[in-house]
Design an enzyme around this catalytic site. Sequence first.
Site, PDB file in Angstrom:
ATOM      1  N   HIS A 102       0.865  -1.198   0.000  1.00  6.81           N
ATOM      2  CA  HIS A 102       0.000   0.000   0.000  1.00  6.81           C
ATOM      3  C   HIS A 102       0.892   1.235   0.000  1.00  6.81           C
ATOM      4  O   HIS A 102       1.692   1.419  -0.900  1.00  6.81           O
ATOM      5  CB  HIS A 102      -0.929  -0.079   1.213  1.00  6.81           C
ATOM      6  CG  HIS A 102      -2.052   0.911   1.266  1.00  6.81           C
ATOM      7  ND1 HIS A 102      -2.458   1.665   0.205  1.00  6.81           N
ATOM      8  CD2 HIS A 102      -2.874   1.248   2.299  1.00  6.81           C
ATOM      9  CE1 HIS A 102      -3.476   2.424   0.575  1.00  6.81           C
ATOM     10  NE2 HIS A 102      -3.753   2.200   1.834  1.00  6.81           N
ATOM     11  N   HIS A 116      -2.521  -2.029  -9.710  1.00  2.00           N
ATOM     12  CA  HIS A 116      -3.493  -1.386  -8.823  1.00  2.00           C
ATOM     13  C   HIS A 116      -4.778  -2.210  -8.811  1.00  2.00           C
ATOM     14  O   HIS A 116      -5.165  -2.782  -9.829  1.00  2.00           O
ATOM     15  CB  HIS A 116      -3.801   0.035  -9.317  1.00  2.00           C
ATOM     16  CG  HIS A 116      -4.404   0.910  -8.264  1.00  2.00           C
ATOM     17  ND1 HIS A 116      -5.746   0.879  -7.965  1.00  2.00           N
ATOM     18  CD2 HIS A 116      -3.842   1.785  -7.411  1.00  2.00           C
ATOM     19  CE1 HIS A 116      -5.983   1.738  -6.985  1.00  2.00           C
ATOM     20  NE2 HIS A 116      -4.849   2.306  -6.619  1.00  2.00           N
ATOM     21  N   ASP A 172       2.747   5.479  -6.709  1.00  2.00           N
ATOM     22  CA  ASP A 172       4.018   5.336  -5.981  1.00  2.00           C
ATOM     23  C   ASP A 172       5.230   5.194  -6.888  1.00  2.00           C
ATOM     24  O   ASP A 172       6.359   5.203  -6.398  1.00  2.00           O
ATOM     25  CB  ASP A 172       3.931   4.102  -5.055  1.00  2.00           C
ATOM     26  CG  ASP A 172       2.915   4.326  -3.958  1.00  2.00           C
ATOM     27  OD1 ASP A 172       1.986   3.514  -3.816  1.00  2.00           O
ATOM     28  OD2 ASP A 172       3.035   5.347  -3.255  1.00  2.00           O
TER      29      ASP A 172
HETATM   30  C1  SDX Z   1      -1.486   2.252  -3.349  1.00  2.00           C
HETATM   31  O1  SDX Z   1      -6.195   0.938  -3.283  1.00  2.00           O
HETATM   32  C2  SDX Z   1      -5.710   2.115  -3.454  1.00  2.00           C
HETATM   33  O2  SDX Z   1      -6.343   3.040  -3.925  1.00  2.00           O
HETATM   34  C3  SDX Z   1      -4.267   2.273  -3.001  1.00  2.00           C
HETATM   35  C4  SDX Z   1      -3.596   3.583  -3.380  1.00  2.00           C
HETATM   36  C5  SDX Z   1      -4.176   4.745  -2.614  1.00  2.00           C
HETATM   37  O3  SDX Z   1      -4.069   5.887  -3.110  1.00  2.00           O
HETATM   38  O4  SDX Z   1      -4.637   4.536  -1.483  1.00  2.00           O
HETATM   39  O5  SDX Z   1      -3.752   3.826  -4.771  1.00  2.00           O
HETATM   40  C6  SDX Z   1      -2.111   3.561  -3.057  1.00  2.00           C
HETATM   41  O6  SDX Z   1      -1.460   1.410  -2.499  1.00  2.00           O
HETATM   42  C7  SDX Z   1      -0.950   1.992  -4.735  1.00  2.00           C
HETATM   43  C8  SDX Z   1      -0.408   0.546  -4.898  1.00  2.00           C
HETATM   44  C9  SDX Z   1       1.027   0.517  -4.363  1.00  2.00           C
HETATM   45  N1  SDX Z   1       1.540  -0.851  -4.311  1.00  2.00           N
HETATM   46  C10 SDX Z   1       2.492  -1.296  -5.130  1.00  2.00           C
HETATM   47  O7  SDX Z   1       2.979  -0.640  -6.051  1.00  2.00           O
HETATM   48  C11 SDX Z   1       2.991  -2.714  -4.825  1.00  2.00           C
HETATM   49  C12 SDX Z   1       3.075  -3.515  -6.125  1.00  2.00           C
HETATM   50  N2  SDX Z   1       1.717  -3.703  -6.641  1.00  2.00           N
HETATM   51  C13 SDX Z   1       1.062  -4.926  -6.255  1.00  2.00           C
HETATM   52  O8  SDX Z   1       1.408  -5.524  -5.066  1.00  2.00           O
HETATM   53  C14 SDX Z   1      -0.395  -4.983  -6.668  1.00  2.00           C
HETATM   54  O9  SDX Z   1      -0.488  -4.505  -7.942  1.00  2.00           O
HETATM   55  C15 SDX Z   1      -1.432  -4.294  -5.797  1.00  2.00           C
HETATM   56  C16 SDX Z   1      -1.308  -4.702  -4.381  1.00  2.00           C
HETATM   57  C17 SDX Z   1      -1.287  -2.809  -5.895  1.00  2.00           C
HETATM   58  C18 SDX Z   1      -2.802  -4.692  -6.325  1.00  2.00           C
HETATM   59  O10 SDX Z   1      -2.901  -6.033  -6.139  1.00  2.00           O
HETATM   60  P1  SDX Z   1      -4.225  -6.876  -6.573  1.00  2.00           P
HETATM   61  O11 SDX Z   1      -5.275  -5.979  -7.129  1.00  2.00           O
HETATM   62  O12 SDX Z   1      -4.593  -7.745  -5.426  1.00  2.00           O
HETATM   63  O13 SDX Z   1      -3.733  -7.689  -7.784  1.00  2.00           O
HETATM   64  P2  SDX Z   1      -3.040  -9.108  -7.660  1.00  2.00           P
HETATM   65  O14 SDX Z   1      -1.995  -9.076  -6.597  1.00  2.00           O
HETATM   66  O15 SDX Z   1      -4.107 -10.136  -7.594  1.00  2.00           O
HETATM   67  O16 SDX Z   1      -2.262  -9.191  -9.070  1.00  2.00           O
HETATM   68  C19 SDX Z   1      -2.892  -9.710 -10.230  1.00  2.00           C
HETATM   69  C20 SDX Z   1      -1.740 -10.337 -11.009  1.00  2.00           C
HETATM   70  C21 SDX Z   1      -0.973 -11.380 -10.213  1.00  2.00           C
HETATM   71  O17 SDX Z   1      -0.377 -12.273 -11.147  1.00  2.00           O
HETATM   72  P3  SDX Z   1      -1.088 -13.743 -11.416  1.00  2.00           P
HETATM   73  O18 SDX Z   1      -1.284 -14.384 -10.046  1.00  2.00           O
HETATM   74  O19 SDX Z   1      -2.382 -13.415 -12.088  1.00  2.00           O
HETATM   75  O20 SDX Z   1      -0.108 -14.487 -12.265  1.00  2.00           O
HETATM   76  O21 SDX Z   1      -0.761  -9.317 -11.332  1.00  2.00           O
HETATM   77  C22 SDX Z   1       0.473  -9.629 -10.706  1.00  2.00           C
HETATM   78  C23 SDX Z   1       0.153 -10.601  -9.582  1.00  2.00           C
HETATM   79  O22 SDX Z   1       1.298 -11.400  -9.290  1.00  2.00           O
HETATM   80  N3  SDX Z   1       0.998  -8.353 -10.194  1.00  2.00           N
HETATM   81  C24 SDX Z   1       2.243  -7.963 -10.342  1.00  2.00           C
HETATM   82  C25 SDX Z   1       2.304  -6.682  -9.765  1.00  2.00           C
HETATM   83  N4  SDX Z   1       1.095  -6.341  -9.265  1.00  2.00           N
HETATM   84  C26 SDX Z   1       0.295  -7.393  -9.545  1.00  2.00           C
HETATM   85  N5  SDX Z   1       3.316  -8.554 -10.915  1.00  2.00           N
HETATM   86  C27 SDX Z   1       4.479  -7.836 -10.904  1.00  2.00           C
HETATM   87  N6  SDX Z   1       4.593  -6.597 -10.359  1.00  2.00           N
HETATM   88  C28 SDX Z   1       3.534  -5.995  -9.784  1.00  2.00           C
HETATM   89  N7  SDX Z   1       3.683  -4.772  -9.257  1.00  2.00           N
END
Ligand code: SDX
Length: 423
Positions: free
Chosen positions: A262, A301, A357
């Site tokens: 997050h 996201h 971010d």
């Molecule tokens: C913020 O919710 C909000 O509004 C949050 C926020 C706010 O203003 O409050 O916008 C702020 O938290 C932004 C997000 C910051 N986090 C990151 O940058 C961390 C990296 N991102 C991920 O961990 C992820 O994208 C999330 C947590 C942000 C979202 O996760 P989801 O929606 O639960 O998606 P998921 O984990 O189910 O991913 C779907 C697929 C998966 O692959 P498969 O299992 O389908 O093979 O996408 C992949 C994930 O492994 N994936 C990524 C990835 N993010 C998702 N693979 C590589 N790098 C990434 N960053």
Amino acid sequence: MAETITIIDDRTGKQVTVPLTDGSFPSTALRELDADLRVYDPAYLSTAACKSAITYLDGDAGILRYRGYPIEQLAEKSTFLEVAYLLLNGDLPTAAELQQWTYDVTHHTYIHENMRKRFVDGFHYDAHPMGMFVSAAAALGTFYPDAKEIFDKKNLDRQILRLVAKMPTLAAMCYRFSTGLPFVLPNNSLTYSENFLNMMFKIGDDSHVNPVLAKAMDVLFILHADHEQNCGTTAMRVVASSNADPYSATAAAASALYGPLHGGANEAVVRMLEEIKTLDNVPAFIQSVKDGNGKLMGFGHRVYKNYDPRAKIIKKTAYDVFEVTGKNPLLDVALKLEEVALQDEYFVKRKLYPNVDFYSGLIYQALGFPVDMFTVLFAIPRTAGWLAHFSELLLDKEQKISRPRQVYTGSAERDYVPMVQRA
Ligand code: SDX
């Protein structure tokens, strides 16, 4: 034709038809079929936990609006204090309202000397500023016993004013403590963002803050002020639903924000860029992510399946800052990562784009903030959004204490086993 949904319970043949409103239907429809029926929805991917008029997101179109105003216009034309007023009150302030709000915030930036002299001294010298910040938010409430009177609107407004006004002071206190520098008192002749940068970096008597850097800080505060039902705001609402005071609820929300998935992602992005270091390491890093070795931090996201509109504005703001500070050498690595990822099937198929971010940390670093302060910089402005949700929940007659159900997967009933009989 009215939009409805009909649900049939095949076990009994009973069916129920309910109206669809904005793509959602009330869960009470399920209870009409069977009082004990529940929806299994881990992490609430398909659950609308509340109605809210504060922020609107369209993840596919990459739209973000605070109380109906597009984020692009607010970033360009507004200030953080005006946006905080908008989020908390529902409309842009008149000139007189903004003047009063600015005066009130400016004159509530001081914290009790016991916080500055005794509370903060309890931390170890290398305490993470975000851990200190979470503790300080909760501790702040102990100085205001009337903080618990949350249904007295005048009183709640005073607590909200204190929290919005004092967050930069708490943040700067945590930073100055961690560097061994003397605390800098708030300067009421400065704007909100100028005052914060001054409390952070002032050495000697010079309180001048570069207006370009202060403007960039203010734009970043605007972009981080609210974001609908994200993890931190959900924590805020859950704690508010038990009628806890706004300081304790803010500490809970900040704790959720601290997580690397997050708000902790901005810190993780810069550490990732520093690990990659050079352009020619980018392809190997991207491959390692695709092989399942960690994530491309700052990408992806839950809602945005398009470019995060905030990331576009932050990327543009970065160039304004680098004009003054000199370019952050990690920018080229970030740009290369974005270029490669946006052309790679792994990321395209999963609709992974830069989020808020991805570039923000590069600006924070250029402004002189240490990496472990980055999530604190996210929490300062988000406090205004959290408190807007706190107030909205209290007034929502359909809300009550949060208490989700579960699907039990544990042991059936079994008798106690005396010690001698245990393996
Ligand atoms: C913020 O919710 C909000 O509004 C949050 C926020 C706010 O203003 O409050 O916008 C702020 O938290 C932004 C997000 C910051 N986090 C990151 O940058 C961390 C990296 N991102 C991920 O961990 C992820 O994208 C999330 C947590 C942000 C979202 O996760 P989801 O929606 O639960 O998606 P998921 O984990 O189910 O991913 C779907 C697929 C998966 O692959 P498969 O299992 O389908 O093979 O996408 C992949 C994930 O492994 N994936 C990524 C990835 N993010 C998702 N693979 C590589 N790098 C990434 N960053």
